[in-house]
Design an enzyme around this catalytic site. Structure first.
Site, PDB file in Angstrom:
ATOM      1  CG  ASP A  69      -3.311  -7.216  -3.544  1.00 43.44           C
ATOM      2  OD1 ASP A  69      -2.577  -7.461  -2.321  1.00 43.44           O
ATOM      3  OD2 ASP A  69      -3.976  -6.162  -3.592  1.00 43.44           O
ATOM      4  CG  ASN A 124       2.586  -2.296  -0.676  1.00 40.49           C
ATOM      5  OD1 ASN A 124       1.656  -1.685  -0.788  1.00 40.49           O
ATOM      6  ND2 ASN A 124       3.050  -2.844   0.581  1.00 40.49           N
ATOM      7  CD  GLU A 129      -1.498  -3.984   6.243  1.00 40.39           C
ATOM      8  OE1 GLU A 129      -1.557  -3.108   6.760  1.00 40.39           O
ATOM      9  OE2 GLU A 129      -1.698  -4.367   4.720  1.00 40.39           O
ATOM     10  CG  ASP A 161       0.116  -5.704  -0.350  1.00 41.63           C
ATOM     11  OD1 ASP A 161       0.781  -4.940  -1.632  1.00 41.63           O
ATOM     12  OD2 ASP A 161      -0.361  -5.099   0.430  1.00 41.63           O
ATOM     13  CG  ASN A 180      -2.958  -6.550   2.712  1.00 40.03           C
ATOM     14  OD1 ASN A 180      -3.787  -6.358   4.082  1.00 40.03           O
ATOM     15  ND2 ASN A 180      -1.814  -5.848   2.653  1.00 40.03           N
ATOM     16  CG  ASP A 222      -6.978  -1.509   2.910  1.00 35.17           C
ATOM     17  OD1 ASP A 222      -6.722  -2.815   3.083  1.00 35.17           O
ATOM     18  OD2 ASP A 222      -6.293  -0.378   3.273  1.00 35.17           O
ATOM     19  CG  HIS A 223      -5.192  -5.220  -0.060  1.00 30.29           C
ATOM     20  ND1 HIS A 223      -4.101  -5.208  -0.980  1.00 30.29           N
ATOM     21  CD2 HIS A 223      -4.959  -4.548   0.922  1.00 30.29           C
ATOM     22  CE1 HIS A 223      -3.299  -4.457  -0.452  1.00 30.29           C
ATOM     23  NE2 HIS A 223      -3.752  -4.023   0.698  1.00 30.29           N
TER      24      HIS A 223
END
Length: 259
Positions: free
Chosen positions: A218, A149, A34, A147, A7, A247-248
């Protein structure tokens, strides 16, 4: 064959970081999520210069998924998750690469929960479960990477009690993930690291990466026939520590029997 999911949290802003990671890790296949870019702003030329062909499904301002292949373009099989023609979010793309079916997904976040966004997440998950079952029925090797989530278990989150009511950790989504495993899908990272604290996401706030206050959201799910070929799986934490990072962190597997 090394297959990764990443991501990027905005492919325009993170393109230098993405290119640096590609040069360092040299994955054979990459699933990106994303993108946060419309179709025409995908950096195809820059990725081709780095040695990667691509297919992508962009969307202005948010969402967006892509599959990269080192040394050539993936063969697209599907664009969009079946089951709801009215769902125009760019969250799923599927390709065939060297005999593998590779699905790249960006599952809805779902917050705040309960509420309409959480309802959409659950409906998307129901469609995804159905599609995953249909893929297994094809009796072909498949990797579903992205991802999700979803935080599958307490082991996959720092301070689990703080997350009980979050849309990433509510019982409904964890149950859906468990149903996917019940279909026969293999959680590659957890298979290679049983019982280990291993994260793929750290928020930018409050030095969470420095404190390793992360989440494992992930995932790479493998069809059962790929289990004997799974050689390794890990997280490239160094990419999260780089300049202007997502941030991943990229999460990857290695399969035997291919390049």
């Amino acid at each position: 064959m090394r297959i990764a999911t990443f991501n990027v949290n905005g492919i325009t802003a993170r393109l230098p970081a993405l290119l640096t990671w590609l040069d360092q890790s040299k994955p054979d296949v990459v699933c990106l999520q994303e993108l946060k870019a419309p179709q025409e702003r995908f950096p195809q030329a820059a990725l081709e210069a780095a040695g990667y062909g691509a297919i992508w499904h962009g969307q202005s301002a948010w969402n967006g998924v892509a599959i990269l292949r080192r040394g050539g373009a993936p063969l697209e099989r599907r664009r969009g998750l079946p089951g709801d023609p009215g769902d125009l979010h760019s969250r799923y793309i599927e390709a065939e690469i060297d005999g593998l079916v590779v699905g790249c997904l960006y599952l809805p976040n779902g917050n705040p929960a309960p509420g309409p966004k959480f309802d959409y997440k659950l409906s998307w998950l129901k469609r995804f479960e159905a599609h995953a079952q249909n893929l297994l029925a094809e009796s072909r090797p498949v990797v579903l990477a992205g991802d999700y989530n979803i935080i599958p278990t307490d082991l996959d989150v720092y301070v689990p009690d703080r997350w009980r009511e979050d849309a990433l950790f509510r019982p409904e989504v964890r149950a859906a993930y468990a149903r996917l495993l019940g279909q026969g899908w293999i959680d590659a990272l957890r298979t290679q690291h049983p019982g280990e604290t291993i994260y793929t996401f750290w928020d930018y706030l409050r030095r969470r990466f420095d404190r390793n206050a992360g989440l494992r959201i992930d995932h790479l799910l493998l069809s059962p026939d790929l289990a004997p070929r799974l050689k390794a799986a890990d997280v490239d934490r160094f990419a999260r520590a780089g300049e202007r990072p997502s941030d991943h962190a990229p999460t990857w597997i290695e399969l035997q029997g291919q390049k």
